[in-house]
Write a protein that holds these residues in place. Structure first.
Motif, PDB file in Angstrom:
ATOM      1  N   LEU A   5       0.813  -1.324  -0.213  1.00 28.48           N
ATOM      2  CA  LEU A   5       0.128  -0.080   0.237  1.00 28.48           C
ATOM      3  C   LEU A   5       0.820   1.386   0.180  1.00 28.48           C
ATOM      4  N   THR A   6       2.437   1.746   0.963  1.00 27.04           N
ATOM      5  CA  THR A   6       2.491   2.510   0.592  1.00 27.04           C
ATOM      6  C   THR A   6       3.399   2.550  -0.631  1.00 27.04           C
ATOM      7  N   LEU A  31       2.358   1.726  -3.642  1.00 28.12           N
ATOM      8  CA  LEU A  31       1.287   1.945  -4.659  1.00 28.12           C
ATOM      9  C   LEU A  31       1.066   3.443  -3.935  1.00 28.12           C
ATOM     10  N   ASN A  32       0.804   3.949  -2.829  1.00 26.26           N
ATOM     11  CA  ASN A  32       0.733   5.343  -2.567  1.00 26.26           C
ATOM     12  C   ASN A  32       1.661   6.333  -2.779  1.00 26.26           C
ATOM     13  N   ALA A  70       1.533   6.732  -7.087  1.00 29.15           N
ATOM     14  CA  ALA A  70       0.102   7.005  -7.258  1.00 29.15           C
ATOM     15  C   ALA A  70      -0.432   8.408  -7.840  1.00 29.15           C
ATOM     16  N   GLU A 112      -5.639  -1.962  -6.516  1.00 29.15           N
ATOM     17  CA  GLU A 112      -5.184  -2.764  -5.949  1.00 29.15           C
ATOM     18  C   GLU A 112      -5.516  -2.179  -4.723  1.00 29.15           C
ATOM     19  N   GLN A 113      -5.252  -1.064  -3.934  1.00 26.76           N
ATOM     20  CA  GLN A 113      -5.392  -0.155  -2.775  1.00 26.76           C
ATOM     21  C   GLN A 113      -6.394   0.107  -1.525  1.00 26.76           C
ATOM     22  N   SER A 148      -6.938  -2.235   1.459  1.00 28.62           N
ATOM     23  CA  SER A 148      -7.529  -2.105   2.420  1.00 28.62           C
ATOM     24  C   SER A 148      -8.291  -2.648   2.955  1.00 28.62           C
ATOM     25  N   SER A 185      -4.673   4.399   2.990  1.00 26.29           N
ATOM     26  CA  SER A 185      -6.026   3.801   3.109  1.00 26.29           C
ATOM     27  C   SER A 185      -7.017   5.359   2.892  1.00 26.29           C
ATOM     28  N   ALA A 215      -6.377   6.121  -0.870  1.00 31.12           N
ATOM     29  CA  ALA A 215      -7.220   5.238  -1.901  1.00 31.12           C
ATOM     30  C   ALA A 215      -8.498   5.100  -1.819  1.00 31.12           C
TER      31      ALA A 215
END
Length: 459
Positions: free
Chosen positions: A10-11, A13-14, A17, A34-35, A39, A48, A51
Motif C-alpha cells: 500500500l505504501t 502504491l501510494n 499514485a 489494488e489499494q 484496505s 487507505s 485510496a
C-alpha cells in the motif's frame, strides 16, 4: 492494517499514485483498485483514506456511478480526519475538493478544501500535493468566473509560492492559466496565442511534450479551443478540440472534462451550416453523444451542468431550424447560468442568443442580448471580449458605446473640482466601480451613484 506485506504494498502504491495519474493515466485505475482491495481485505491505514479518495473520483468519472463515488469521497474525508496524517490529508483534501465534490455540488464548494490542502502540504512536507492543490484552486476559481483582475493577482501569488517550493510542473500549468487570464484582460498582443508575461507556447509546448505532461497538454489545447471559439475562429477551435481529445485521460474527473464536451459540441454546431451533409450527420452524432454525458452529470449536479446542456440544445435547435425550441432553450440556459452563478456560461449564452436573433433579422431583440453580454464581459473583466464585441456589433452596441465619453467627461470634471481642496481616501474609493471598471462603458446613472458613494469616503 497489521499485515506488514500488505502495508508495504500500500505504501509503494501510494507513493507512485500521483505521478502515475499525471504521466500514465491509463494505468492509474489499476493502482487505485489494488489499494482499495488491500484496505478492504487487510483493514484500513492512514493511506487507505487516499485510496478511497482516488476510488471516489474514478467512480464519479470513469465508472459513471456518482452516488457511490460521492459516498467514498465522504468516507475518505472521515478516515482522513480520524488518522489526522497531514501528508495524507493533503492528497485527500485536494482530490475530494477538486475531483469528487463537483460531481455532486457546486464547483465553488471545493475551494475551502483546496485551501486546506495547500496548508497541510506545507506543514507536512507534501509539497507536490500542496502545489497541485494550488493549481486546482486557480482552475476552479477561473471556471466559476471569478473577476479576472482579482483572479490574476491571486494566480500570480500562487505561482510565486510554487516557485519558492520548487514545484515546476504545477507552476507551469498555473502560469498557463494565468496567461489565459492575461489574454482575456487584453494584456497580450495576440489574443488566441498564449505568449506573454506568464507563458510562451512556442517554447513550453515542446517542453510539455518531452516531459509527458499530459495534464499540461490537455489544458493547453483546451484553453486554445476556448479562445478560438470565443473569438470567432471555429475551424481552428475544432483543430484544438481534436488535439485536446488525445489527452483527455490526463484530466480524469477534473471539471475541465465536462467543459471539453460542452465546447466540442458548440464548435461542431458552429461549423454545421457550412458543412456538407455527411459531415453534418457526424456533427449531430457527436453532439448527441456529448449531450448524453452532460445530461447524466446534470442529474446529480444540475447547478454545474444543466445550463451547459440547455445551451448546446439551443444551438442544436438553431442549426436544425427549430426556432421555438431554440428560444426556450436559450432562455433556460441564461436563467440557469445566472442562478448557478456561472458568469462564463451566462455571458456566452447571451452572446449566442443575440447572434441567433440577429441571423433571424430581429435586430432590436439581438441588441438586447448582445448588450447584456457586453455588460457581463465587463463585469467579468474580459476587456478583450468587450473590444471584440464592439468591433463586431458597433451598431447594436451603440447605446453602450455612446455612453463612454460622457462618463469620462464626468469623471474628469469631478476630479478637477475635487483635486484642489479635497483629499480622497483611495483605499475606500477602490471599492466603487468608478475606480475599478475595466473599460469606459459606464452608464451615466452608475457614474453619479459612484460619485455619491465616493463622497461619503472623503477625508
Amino acid at each position: 492494517m497489521t499485515d506488514s506485506r500488505a502495508l508495504a504494498a500500500l505504501t509503494i502504491l501510494n507513493a507512485i499514485a500521483a505521478t502515475v495519474y499525471l504521466a500514465q493515466p491509463n494505468l492509474f485505475p489499476l493502482i487505485v483498485l489494488e489499494q482499495v482491495k488491500l484496505s478492504v481485505v487487510h483493514g484500513n491505514s492512514p493511506m487507505s483514506a487516499g485510496a478511497y479518495a482516488r476510488y471516489s473520483f474514478i467512480l464519479c468519472s470513469q465508472g459513471n456511478d456518482i452516488a457511490s463515488g460521492y459516498q467514498f469521497g465522504c468516507l475518505a474525508l472521515a478516515l482522513s480526519e480520524k488518522f489526522n496524517d497531514k501528508a495524507i490529508n493533503t492528497r485527500v483534501l485536494l482530490m475530494v475538493g477538486a475531483l469528487t465534490i463537483p460531481w455532486k455540488h457546486h464547483l465553488s464548494q471545493g475551494l475551502p478544501l483546496l485551501d486546506r490542502a495547500y496548508g497541510d502540504g506545507l506543514v507536512s512536507g507534501n509539497l507536490d500535493g500542496a502545489a497541485l492543490g494550488h493549481y486546482y484552486n486557480s482552475q476552479s476559481s477561473y471556471l466559476i468566473g471569478q473577476e479576472l483582475h482579482e483572479l490574476e493577482h491571486k494566480v500570480a501569488v500562487r505561482s510565486q509560492q510554487l516557485r519558492q517550493i520548487k514545484q515546476e510542473l504545477h507552476l507551469n500549468n498555473n502560469e498557463l492559466l494565468r496567461q489565459v487570464i492575461l489574454n482575456l484582460l487584453g494584456r497580450s498582443d495576440t489574443i488566441c496565442r498564449l505568449v506573454g508575461e506568464a507563458f510562451n507556447e512556442d517554447t513550453m509546448l515542446s517542453q510539455y511534450q518531452s516531459a509527458s505532461n499530459i495534464l499540461g497538454l490537455y489544458s493547453f489545447h483546451l484553453h486554445k479551443l476556448l479562445l478560438y471559439y470565443w473569438f470567432g475562429q471555429p475551424s481552428k477551435a475544432a483543430e484544438q478540440a481534436t488535439l485536446a481529445a488525445k489527452y483527455l485521460a490526463g484530466a480524469t474527473a477534473q471539471a475541465t472534462v465536462p467543459l471539453f464536451y460542452f465546447y466540442d459540441s458548440l464548435v461542431g454546431l458552429a461549423q454545421y451550416v457550412a458543412a456538407p451533409y455527411p459531415e453534418q450527420q457526424l456533427v449531430l452524432e457527436r453532439v448527441n453523444n456529448n449531450q448524453a454525458k452532460i445530461e447524466h452529470w446534470a442529474q446529480f449536479a444540475p447547478m454545474n451542468f444543466q445550463h451547459k446542456f440547455d445551451l448546446v440544445a439551443a444551438e442544436q435547435s438553431r442549426v436544425l431550424g427549430q426556432k421555438a425550441n431554440a428560444i426556450e432553450a436559450y432562455d433556460r440556459a441564461i436563467s440557469g447560468a445566472i442562478e448557478a452563478g456561472y458568469i462564463l456560461e451566462e455571458v456566452l449564452a447571451n452572446e449566442l442568443t443575440g447572434i441567433f436573433y440577429l441571423d433571424w433579422g430581429l435586430e432590436k431583440v439581438a441588441a438586447s442580448y448582445l448588450q447584456d453580454a457586453y455588460y457581463c464581459y465587463t463585469h467579468w473583466g474580459a476587456t478583450a471580449k468587450t473590444d471584440d464585441l464592439a468591433k463586431r456589433y458597433p451598431y447594436l452596441l451603440q447605446p453602450i458605446l455612446k455612453q463612454a465619453d460622457p462618463a469620462i467627461n464626468l469623471l474628469n470634471t469631478l476630479a478637477t473640482i475635487a483635486a484642489p481642496t479635497l483629499k480622497i481616501d483611495v483605499k475606500a474609493a477602490e471599492n466603487y466601480p468608478l475606480f475599478t471598471t475595466t473599460n469606459n462603458a459606464l452608464d451615466f446613472a452608475s457614474v453619479l451613484k459612484s460619485a455619491q458613494a465616493i463622497s461619503d469616503t472623503i477625508v
